[in-house]
Design a protein around this motif. Sequence first.
Motif, PDB file in Angstrom:
ATOM      1  N   LYS A 231     -54.539 -31.040   4.838  1.00 58.45           N
ATOM      2  CA  LYS A 231     -55.047 -31.172   5.920  1.00 58.45           C
ATOM      3  C   LYS A 231     -56.710 -31.062   6.051  1.00 58.45           C
ATOM      4  CE  LYS A 231     -51.443 -30.058   9.195  1.00 58.45           C
ATOM      5  NZ  LYS A 231     -51.146 -29.247  10.206  1.00 58.45           N
ATOM      6  N   VAL A 232     -57.454 -31.815   6.347  1.00 53.55           N
ATOM      7  CA  VAL A 232     -58.900 -31.713   6.497  1.00 53.55           C
ATOM      8  C   VAL A 232     -59.650 -31.468   7.639  1.00 53.55           C
ATOM      9  CG1 VAL A 232     -59.127 -32.966   4.383  1.00 53.55           C
ATOM     10  CG2 VAL A 232     -59.446 -34.179   6.568  1.00 53.55           C
ATOM     11  N   SER A 233     -60.708 -30.664   7.919  1.00 50.58           N
ATOM     12  CA  SER A 233     -61.382 -30.251   8.992  1.00 50.58           C
ATOM     13  C   SER A 233     -62.232 -31.345   9.593  1.00 50.58           C
ATOM     14  CB  SER A 233     -61.804 -28.829   9.011  1.00 50.58           C
ATOM     15  OG  SER A 233     -62.760 -28.838   7.899  1.00 50.58           O
ATOM     16  N   SER A 234     -62.787 -32.066   8.729  1.00 52.92           N
ATOM     17  CA  SER A 234     -63.570 -33.096   9.232  1.00 52.92           C
ATOM     18  C   SER A 234     -63.846 -34.331   8.501  1.00 52.92           C
ATOM     19  CB  SER A 234     -64.910 -32.527   9.116  1.00 52.92           C
ATOM     20  OG  SER A 234     -65.381 -32.186   7.743  1.00 52.92           O
ATOM     21  N   GLU A 237     -65.598 -34.073   5.024  1.00 60.30           N
ATOM     22  CA  GLU A 237     -64.527 -33.236   4.144  1.00 60.30           C
ATOM     23  C   GLU A 237     -63.380 -34.338   3.522  1.00 60.30           C
ATOM     24  OE1 GLU A 237     -61.198 -29.306   3.386  1.00 60.30           O
ATOM     25  OE2 GLU A 237     -62.075 -29.964   5.256  1.00 60.30           O
ATOM     26  N   LEU A 238     -63.184 -35.216   4.316  1.00 57.57           N
ATOM     27  CA  LEU A 238     -62.154 -36.258   3.911  1.00 57.57           C
ATOM     28  C   LEU A 238     -62.663 -37.079   2.959  1.00 57.57           C
ATOM     29  CD1 LEU A 238     -59.543 -37.887   3.963  1.00 57.57           C
ATOM     30  CD2 LEU A 238     -60.619 -38.985   6.177  1.00 57.57           C
ATOM     31  N   ASP A 240     -65.345 -36.491   1.047  1.00 69.33           N
ATOM     32  CA  ASP A 240     -65.776 -35.727  -0.177  1.00 69.33           C
ATOM     33  C   ASP A 240     -64.333 -35.619  -1.094  1.00 69.33           C
ATOM     34  OD1 ASP A 240     -67.230 -33.849  -1.900  1.00 69.33           O
ATOM     35  OD2 ASP A 240     -65.545 -32.500  -1.284  1.00 69.33           O
ATOM     36  N   LYS A 241     -63.228 -35.344  -0.551  1.00 66.96           N
ATOM     37  CA  LYS A 241     -62.157 -35.165  -1.264  1.00 66.96           C
ATOM     38  C   LYS A 241     -61.500 -36.511  -1.849  1.00 66.96           C
ATOM     39  CE  LYS A 241     -59.938 -31.076   0.620  1.00 66.96           C
ATOM     40  NZ  LYS A 241     -59.670 -30.530  -0.579  1.00 66.96           N
TER      41      LYS A 241
END
Length: 250
Positions: A231-234, A237-238, A240-241
Motif C-alpha cells: 500500500k502506498v500513501s500517495s 510514492e507509487l 517512485d516504486k
Amino acid sequence: MKVLVAIKRVIDYNVKIRVKPDQSDVDLTNVKMAMNPFCEIAVEEAVRLKEKGVASEVVAVTVGPKAAQEQLRTALALGADRAIHVQTDERVESLGAAKALAKLVEEEQPELVILGKQAIDTDNNQTGQMLAALTGRAQGTFASDITVEDSKLQVTREIDGGLQTLELTLPAVVTADLRLNVPRYAKLPDIMKAKKKPLDVKTPDELGVEVASKLALLKVEPPAERQGGVKVSSVDELVDKLKSEAKVIS
C-alpha cells in the motif's frame, strides 16, 4: 445419426498440482483423476442430441491407460450407449490422439464427432482441428450452440467481435466451448447400468497407428509464487516504486 465423443482422463480440476522433486513431471501419486471438463460438455451435448431424437447412438472413446476406463464408464453413466478404449501406456500428445481417433472414425463412420475444445492438463487446443484435417471433415471449433437440420449443422461460436454462426455439411467435427451447456450429474441407477454397457478395448497396433509422443519433456516447474502487494500513501510514492522497484516506467 451416430455421434462419436472423444474424452480425456486428466487430474481433477479441484486438485492442486504437485511437481515431482526431480522436476521430471507432475506427481500423480494418489491424485484424483477425472474426465476433462470440456469433454463432459461434449458428452452432455451428444446425449442431448440423442434425447431430442437427432442422434441414434452415442459412442464414447478415449486414448490412454487402462485406468481411463473409469472415465469411459462415467460417460456411459451420463448417457453414452457404448465405449471404445484405445489402451496405451505411452504419453499421448495431440497428434497421436488425433491419428487414433481418425482410425476409429474410419471404422465407426459417425456423422458427427464432438470433442472438448481443449484439455486442462496440456491446454493445447489441437486434437479436434487435427482430427478434422486427417479425416477431411468440416470443422466448427469453440461451439457455444449446435443445431442440426437434415444434413446441415449450424455451429455458433464466440469470437472477439461477438458471435459467429457457421453452417457445416455433415459429416463434421465440432469442439465444445464452456458455454455450450451445463453437464448433468450421473445418477446412481445410471452408474449401475453403465457397468453393463459394452466397452471395447483396442490397441494402437490393432488400429495401425503410432501414438507415442515425439516430444521430449525436459522439465516441469511450478509457477512462481505471487508476492504480496504494497500500500502506498500517495501518487508520488507509487510513481517512485514503479520506477525504482518494479522498473516498469522510466
